[in-house]
Motif scaffolding. Structure first.
Motif, mmCIF file in Angstrom:
data_model
loop_
_atom_site.group_PDB
_atom_site.id
_atom_site.type_symbol
_atom_site.label_atom_id
_atom_site.label_comp_id
_atom_site.label_asym_id
_atom_site.label_seq_id
_atom_site.Cartn_x
_atom_site.Cartn_y
_atom_site.Cartn_z
ATOM 1 N N UNK A 309 3.203 -34.506 0.176
ATOM 2 C CA UNK A 309 1.694 -33.847 0.160
ATOM 3 C C UNK A 309 1.133 -33.230 -0.955
ATOM 4 N N UNK A 310 2.142 -32.368 -1.697
ATOM 5 C CA UNK A 310 1.648 -31.819 -2.935
ATOM 6 C C UNK A 310 1.252 -32.711 -3.842
ATOM 7 N N UNK A 311 2.145 -33.784 -4.039
ATOM 8 C CA UNK A 311 1.805 -34.637 -5.116
ATOM 9 C C UNK A 311 0.407 -35.468 -4.931
ATOM 10 N N UNK A 312 0.370 -35.655 -3.656
ATOM 11 C CA UNK A 312 -0.785 -36.575 -3.304
ATOM 12 C C UNK A 312 -1.957 -35.638 -3.481
ATOM 13 N N UNK A 313 -1.944 -34.284 -3.055
ATOM 14 C CA UNK A 313 -3.171 -33.584 -3.245
ATOM 15 C C UNK A 313 -3.754 -33.289 -4.693
ATOM 16 N N UNK A 314 -2.638 -33.210 -5.560
ATOM 17 C CA UNK A 314 -3.033 -33.162 -7.139
ATOM 18 C C UNK A 314 -3.709 -34.332 -7.527
ATOM 19 N N UNK A 315 -2.978 -35.701 -7.170
ATOM 20 C CA UNK A 315 -3.887 -36.829 -7.546
ATOM 21 C C UNK A 315 -5.083 -36.724 -7.058
ATOM 22 N N UNK A 316 -5.148 -36.342 -5.757
ATOM 23 C CA UNK A 316 -6.711 -36.332 -5.100
ATOM 24 C C UNK A 316 -7.686 -35.519 -5.744
ATOM 25 N N UNK A 317 -7.124 -34.365 -6.211
ATOM 26 C CA UNK A 317 -8.181 -33.422 -6.948
ATOM 27 C C UNK A 317 -8.386 -34.097 -8.344
ATOM 28 N N UNK A 318 -7.629 -34.662 -8.875
ATOM 29 C CA UNK A 318 -7.875 -35.376 -10.206
ATOM 30 C C UNK A 318 -8.747 -36.604 -9.830
ATOM 31 N N UNK A 319 -8.572 -37.079 -8.904
ATOM 32 C CA UNK A 319 -9.330 -38.259 -8.446
ATOM 33 C C UNK A 319 -10.782 -38.005 -8.191
ATOM 34 N N UNK A 404 -21.179 -30.937 -12.924
ATOM 35 C CA UNK A 404 -20.285 -30.501 -13.812
ATOM 36 C C UNK A 404 -19.575 -29.289 -13.454
ATOM 37 N N UNK A 405 -20.111 -28.483 -12.807
ATOM 38 C CA UNK A 405 -19.447 -27.620 -12.280
ATOM 39 C C UNK A 405 -18.371 -27.703 -11.226
ATOM 40 N N UNK A 406 -18.462 -29.010 -10.605
ATOM 41 C CA UNK A 406 -17.807 -29.451 -9.214
ATOM 42 C C UNK A 406 -16.482 -29.895 -10.097
ATOM 43 N N UNK A 407 -16.620 -30.571 -11.177
ATOM 44 C CA UNK A 407 -15.462 -30.957 -12.127
ATOM 45 C C UNK A 407 -14.411 -29.945 -12.386
ATOM 46 N N UNK A 408 -15.069 -28.752 -12.769
ATOM 47 C CA UNK A 408 -14.276 -27.729 -12.978
ATOM 48 C C UNK A 408 -13.455 -27.174 -11.868
ATOM 49 N N UNK A 409 -14.162 -27.190 -10.660
ATOM 50 C CA UNK A 409 -13.501 -26.583 -9.466
ATOM 51 C C UNK A 409 -12.520 -27.592 -8.995
ATOM 52 N N UNK A 410 -12.670 -29.107 -9.378
ATOM 53 C CA UNK A 410 -11.485 -30.136 -8.978
ATOM 54 C C UNK A 410 -10.198 -29.586 -9.970
ATOM 55 N N UNK A 411 -10.548 -29.305 -11.163
ATOM 56 C CA UNK A 411 -9.328 -29.166 -11.946
ATOM 57 C C UNK A 411 -8.717 -27.804 -11.468
ATOM 58 N N UNK A 412 -9.539 -26.869 -11.235
ATOM 59 C CA UNK A 412 -8.947 -25.332 -10.791
ATOM 60 C C UNK A 412 -8.364 -25.778 -9.635
ATOM 61 N N UNK A 413 -8.561 -26.411 -8.430
ATOM 62 C CA UNK A 413 -7.845 -26.758 -7.195
ATOM 63 C C UNK A 413 -6.664 -27.555 -7.428
ATOM 64 N N UNK A 414 -6.677 -28.602 -8.266
ATOM 65 C CA UNK A 414 -5.464 -29.109 -8.829
ATOM 66 C C UNK A 414 -4.502 -28.502 -9.327
ATOM 67 N N UNK A 415 -4.846 -27.355 -9.850
ATOM 68 C CA UNK A 415 -3.683 -26.448 -10.614
ATOM 69 C C UNK A 415 -3.079 -25.658 -9.670
#
Length: 442
Positions: A309-319, A404-415
């Motif tokens: 689940x964790x790996x899939x979720x990180x991939x999901x955030x970057x996707x 653009x703001x959402x892209x930043x949130x995607x990256x923060x979420x992935x981290x």
């Protein structure tokens, strides 16, 4: 040794949907619950608001303004329902909640004032969020602790198909029966579903002489498991959870992804219109994205089970970050359809992965105790998406600043998700005649 092979030998990467007949029944029920969650908290607003404008000539903007506070009240009210699920189990809440939701819908269709409309909207948000959101999550994690991702992948298709089919269904009933009677029919179907639920579902597979993940085990094991489930008291109290690092990482990480998810799906049609597509074409494109979403709900569940689940979720955030980047591009027809495919794939995974992550970290026994708080915090982030979009439109006149703001949130979420522990910290002990196993999150 045969018992040990069955319990310890099944790999986490098993991706077969062999849930058994009763297991598929639980998945099907959860599908309907997720359909109703989307219907009464999000997708239904596409038709509910306009129906009351048509009936009474009320102001559209005024009716729409009730949706935000109704959503907030629904989230906090759902916390109380989640608490009942944690203490008493999911079945009783499902039966009572669905019947009350049906009765509310029947009454709602006859609302004669703004006050009655607002009360009905609050009740529908509360019951849909508390019952149709938390009940299936608890059932699927209890029935399929190791295949929860796959089961959730099938069940969360309900939300996607709701997006694609709800408006035509409502229009059919409204045109044939009138708006009040249309609501009455839909509410009556929900009441009937509530009574059927009495016979349809059970809180645990052990109650039916079955075992989690549809595994064959001895009667002694079933009896032992059922005794533990009936008497278990989770140590994850609110006090413990508020100090728990993983609870915050899951809640905030997936809450941010849910924020951007709703930010995209709720404004996709206006965005397509803003770049030049006719309204009818934009609606058809939105429906196509929703159908893609249904397919990818299963895909994300399959990936979850296959790699964790964790790996899939990180991939999901970057996707999702890539999807938001594509939404910034004003490309031609082919690129737009490619972006719609990405949108469908992106909005598919959030509910499955968030719920699965709670089960992965806290296990079968402690899921309900933890999910009551995680789902509440994540939903609070979810309803903030409209503020971000409103600010973007107000100051730029476009959606680009929001994306653009959402892209930043995607990256923060992935981290944040990357730092979640990938080992079960809840109760994992399974006692089987002749030996003990402590490495299976059942």
């Amino acid at each position: 040794m045969q018992q040990q092979e069955i319990t310890d030998g099944l790999p986490y990467s098993n991706t077969r949907s062999n849930f058994g007949s009763r297991g598929w029944g639980i998945v099907g029920f959860s599908f309907l619950m997720y359909y109703n969650f989307a219907a009464w908290t999000a997708d239904g607003l596409n038709i509910i608001v306009q129906s009351f404008v048509d009936m009474h000539g009320w102001d559209y903007a005024t009716l729409l303004a009730f949706s935000t506070p109704a959503g907030w009240i629904g989230v906090f009210g759902a916390l109380l329902i989640a608490e009942v699920i944690s203490r008493k189990g999911a079945k009783g809440v499902a039966v009572v909640g669905i019947i009350l939701l049906g009765l509310t819908v029947m009454w709602f269709g006859h609302a004669r004032s703004y006050t009655e409309y607002a009360i009905g909207l609050v009740l529908m948000n509360l019951l849909a969020t508390g019952c149709c959101f938390n009940v299936p999550a608890t059932l699927l994690n209890t029935w399929f602790p190791r295949k929860k991702g796959l089961a959730l992948g099938w069940a969360t298709m309900g939300m996607s198909l709701c997006t694609a089919t709800l408006v035509p269904i409502f229009y059919f009933f409204f045109n044939r029966l009138g708006i009040p009677n249309g609501y009455a029919v839909v509410g009556g179907v929900l009441v009937l579903l509530g009574f059927i639920t009495i016979f349809w579902i059970r809180n645990t597979p052990e109650e039916l002489g079955l075992y989690p993940d549809n595994l064959p085990v001895s009667q002694q094991q079933l009896d032992a498991n059922l005794a533990v489930l009936n008497n278990y008291q989770s140590p994850f109290t609110y006090k413990v959870l508020f100090k728990d690092r993983d609870m915050w990482l899951i809640s905030v990480g997936f809450g941010l992804l849910w924020l951007v998810d709703i930010g995209v799906v709720s404004q996709l049609v206006p965005r397509l219109i803003s770049i030049g597509y006719p309204k009818e074409t934009a609606v058809w494109m939105f429906t196509s994205a929703a159908l893609c979403c249904a397919i990818f709900s299963y895909v994300w569940g399959w990936i979850d089970v296959k790699i964790g689940t964790r790996k899939a979720s990180v991939i999901y955030a970057l996707f999702f970050a890539i999807t938001h980047a594509c939404l910034l591009v004003r490309g031609g027809g082919y690129f737009t359809y490619f972006t719609l495919l990405l949108v469908g794939a992106s909005i598919a995974g959030i509910k499955e992965l968030c719920t699965s992550m709670v089960g992965t970290v806290y296990g079968r026994y402690d899921f309900a105790a933890v999910n009551r708080l995680v789902s509440t915090i994540a939903c609070l982030f979810r309803v903030c998406c409209f503020l971000v979009i409103a600010i973007s439109l107000r100051y730029t006149g476009q959606y680009d600043a929001a994306y653009i703001f959402f892209i930043g949130l995607d990256i923060v979420a992935g981290i944040l998700i990357y730092f979640i522990t990938d080992k079960c910290k809840g109760k994992t002990e399974v006692v089987i005649t002749g030996f003990k196993s402590n490495n299976i999150p059942i």
